[in-house]
Design a protein around this motif. Sequence first.
Motif, PDB file in Angstrom:
ATOM      1  N   GLY A 207       1.007  -1.230   0.018  1.00  0.00           N
ATOM      2  CA  GLY A 207      -0.187   0.134   0.051  1.00  0.00           C
ATOM      3  C   GLY A 207       0.935   1.356  -0.050  1.00  0.00           C
ATOM      4  N   ASP A 208       0.601   2.200   1.077  1.00  0.00           N
ATOM      5  CA  ASP A 208       1.462   3.279   1.171  1.00  0.00           C
ATOM      6  C   ASP A 208       2.615   3.165   1.853  1.00  0.00           C
ATOM      7  OD1 ASP A 208       0.171   2.613   3.497  1.00  0.00           O
ATOM      8  OD2 ASP A 208       0.062   4.640   4.324  1.00  0.00           O
ATOM      9  N   ALA A 209       3.272   2.046   2.214  1.00  0.00           N
ATOM     10  CA  ALA A 209       4.052   2.024   3.019  1.00  0.00           C
ATOM     11  C   ALA A 209       5.557   1.638   2.303  1.00  0.00           C
ATOM     12  CB  ALA A 209       4.059   0.902   4.193  1.00  0.00           C
ATOM     13  N   GLY A 210       5.381   0.890   1.007  1.00  0.00           N
ATOM     14  CA  GLY A 210       6.334   0.741   0.448  1.00  0.00           C
ATOM     15  C   GLY A 210       7.437  -0.127   1.375  1.00  0.00           C
ATOM     16  N   GLY A 211       8.756  -0.286   0.834  1.00  0.00           N
ATOM     17  CA  GLY A 211       9.720  -0.945   1.611  1.00  0.00           C
ATOM     18  C   GLY A 211      10.243  -2.187   1.145  1.00  0.00           C
ATOM     19  N   ILE A 212      10.951  -3.025   1.779  1.00  0.00           N
ATOM     20  CA  ILE A 212      11.510  -4.346   1.561  1.00  0.00           C
ATOM     21  C   ILE A 212      10.357  -5.564   1.301  1.00  0.00           C
ATOM     22  CG2 ILE A 212      13.718  -4.104   2.642  1.00  0.00           C
ATOM     23  CD1 ILE A 212      12.777  -6.044   4.892  1.00  0.00           C
ATOM     24  N   TYR A 213       9.185  -5.152   1.619  1.00  0.00           N
ATOM     25  CA  TYR A 213       8.349  -6.247   1.546  1.00  0.00           C
ATOM     26  C   TYR A 213       7.384  -6.300   0.517  1.00  0.00           C
ATOM     27  CZ  TYR A 213       9.314  -7.758   6.506  1.00  0.00           C
ATOM     28  OH  TYR A 213       9.841  -8.387   7.534  1.00  0.00           O
ATOM     29  N   THR A 214       7.474  -5.085  -0.165  1.00  0.00           N
ATOM     30  CA  THR A 214       6.917  -4.771  -1.739  1.00  0.00           C
ATOM     31  C   THR A 214       6.945  -6.032  -2.604  1.00  0.00           C
ATOM     32  OG1 THR A 214       7.123  -2.640  -0.975  1.00  0.00           O
ATOM     33  CG2 THR A 214       6.426  -3.137  -3.586  1.00  0.00           C
ATOM     34  N   ALA A 215       6.038  -6.548  -3.007  1.00  0.00           N
ATOM     35  CA  ALA A 215       6.268  -7.676  -3.933  1.00  0.00           C
ATOM     36  C   ALA A 215       5.840  -7.151  -5.449  1.00  0.00           C
ATOM     37  CB  ALA A 215       5.039  -8.816  -3.471  1.00  0.00           C
ATOM     38  N   GLN A 216       6.252  -8.183  -6.098  1.00  0.00           N
ATOM     39  CA  GLN A 216       6.110  -8.167  -7.574  1.00  0.00           C
ATOM     40  C   GLN A 216       4.675  -8.565  -7.895  1.00  0.00           C
ATOM     41  OE1 GLN A 216       8.786 -10.213 -10.032  1.00  0.00           O
ATOM     42  NE2 GLN A 216       7.913  -9.751 -12.014  1.00  0.00           N
ATOM     43  N   ASN A 217       3.900  -7.811  -8.685  1.00  0.00           N
ATOM     44  CA  ASN A 217       2.762  -8.142  -9.207  1.00  0.00           C
ATOM     45  C   ASN A 217       2.647  -8.900 -10.507  1.00  0.00           C
ATOM     46  OD1 ASN A 217       0.505  -7.161  -7.604  1.00  0.00           O
ATOM     47  ND2 ASN A 217       0.678  -5.259  -8.011  1.00  0.00           N
ATOM     48  N   ASN A 218       1.611  -9.505 -10.630  1.00  0.00           N
ATOM     49  CA  ASN A 218       1.432 -10.134 -11.946  1.00  0.00           C
ATOM     50  C   ASN A 218       2.404 -11.227 -12.169  1.00  0.00           C
ATOM     51  OD1 ASN A 218      -0.802  -8.645 -12.798  1.00  0.00           O
ATOM     52  ND2 ASN A 218       0.672  -7.178 -13.524  1.00  0.00           N
ATOM     53  N   VAL A 219       2.650 -12.166 -11.003  1.00  0.00           N
ATOM     54  CA  VAL A 219       3.344 -13.328 -11.205  1.00  0.00           C
ATOM     55  C   VAL A 219       2.344 -14.626 -11.004  1.00  0.00           C
ATOM     56  CG1 VAL A 219       4.926 -14.983  -9.915  1.00  0.00           C
ATOM     57  CG2 VAL A 219       5.148 -12.495  -9.740  1.00  0.00           C
ATOM     58  N   TRP A 220       2.040 -15.088 -12.298  1.00  0.00           N
ATOM     59  CA  TRP A 220       0.662 -16.099 -12.434  1.00  0.00           C
ATOM     60  C   TRP A 220       1.255 -17.459 -11.876  1.00  0.00           C
ATOM     61  CZ3 TRP A 220      -3.265 -13.179 -13.190  1.00  0.00           C
ATOM     62  CH2 TRP A 220      -2.907 -11.831 -13.961  1.00  0.00           C
ATOM     63  N   VAL A 221       0.393 -18.288 -11.171  1.00  0.00           N
ATOM     64  CA  VAL A 221       0.340 -19.483 -11.014  1.00  0.00           C
ATOM     65  C   VAL A 221      -0.607 -20.330 -11.556  1.00  0.00           C
ATOM     66  CG1 VAL A 221       1.678 -19.170  -8.774  1.00  0.00           C
ATOM     67  CG2 VAL A 221      -0.815 -19.264  -8.850  1.00  0.00           C
TER      68      VAL A 221
END
Lengths: 95, 95
Positions: free
Chosen positions: B81-95
Amino acid sequence: MNDYQFKLAKLHGEFVWHSHADTDEVFIVIDGAMTLEFRDKTIPLVAGEMYVVPKGVEHRPVALQECCVMLVEPRGVVNTGDAGGIYTAQNNVWV
Amino acid sequence: MNDYQFKLAKLHGEFVWHSHADTDEVFIVIDGAMTLEFRDKTIPLVAGEMYVVPKGVEHRPVALQECCVMLVEPRGVVNTGDAGGIYTAQNNVWV
């Protein structure tokens, strides 16, 4: 969520063939088993599985035994889509 | 579905406090247990349960042991969300 609803439903028997002209529709099977029939294929689903019915595509849910599902779709979508009829359910019955 | 995505994630530990200014966010617990911490309450969730985090409300997911969840939210929402940082994950990684 936003303008979407999560609807719990119990299916038993053959539903009517119908489609939703304006929206995709998500089926998440909570308990039991069902099939999603399309004009060109049949998708079996069991508890824990989900399927996205694309917008405008005719489909018919069928459950040989009672099956509990959660539907995800925009607020106001009618369960029988373009078909209407006796299976049309009331919306906004909260649990 | 439409412009929404269903995202599978494994949680373990304490996430960052954050909020999503433009959208609600749905947590559905698939396996394990977690808590959703808010500034004024804590919501415990176990497999089979779901919760809607309202738009703009600060929250922090916490899982003492690995927990599998499915998130439902509009395409493109950033996990931190608004926090950012090292936990920000890549979007659109499909399984």
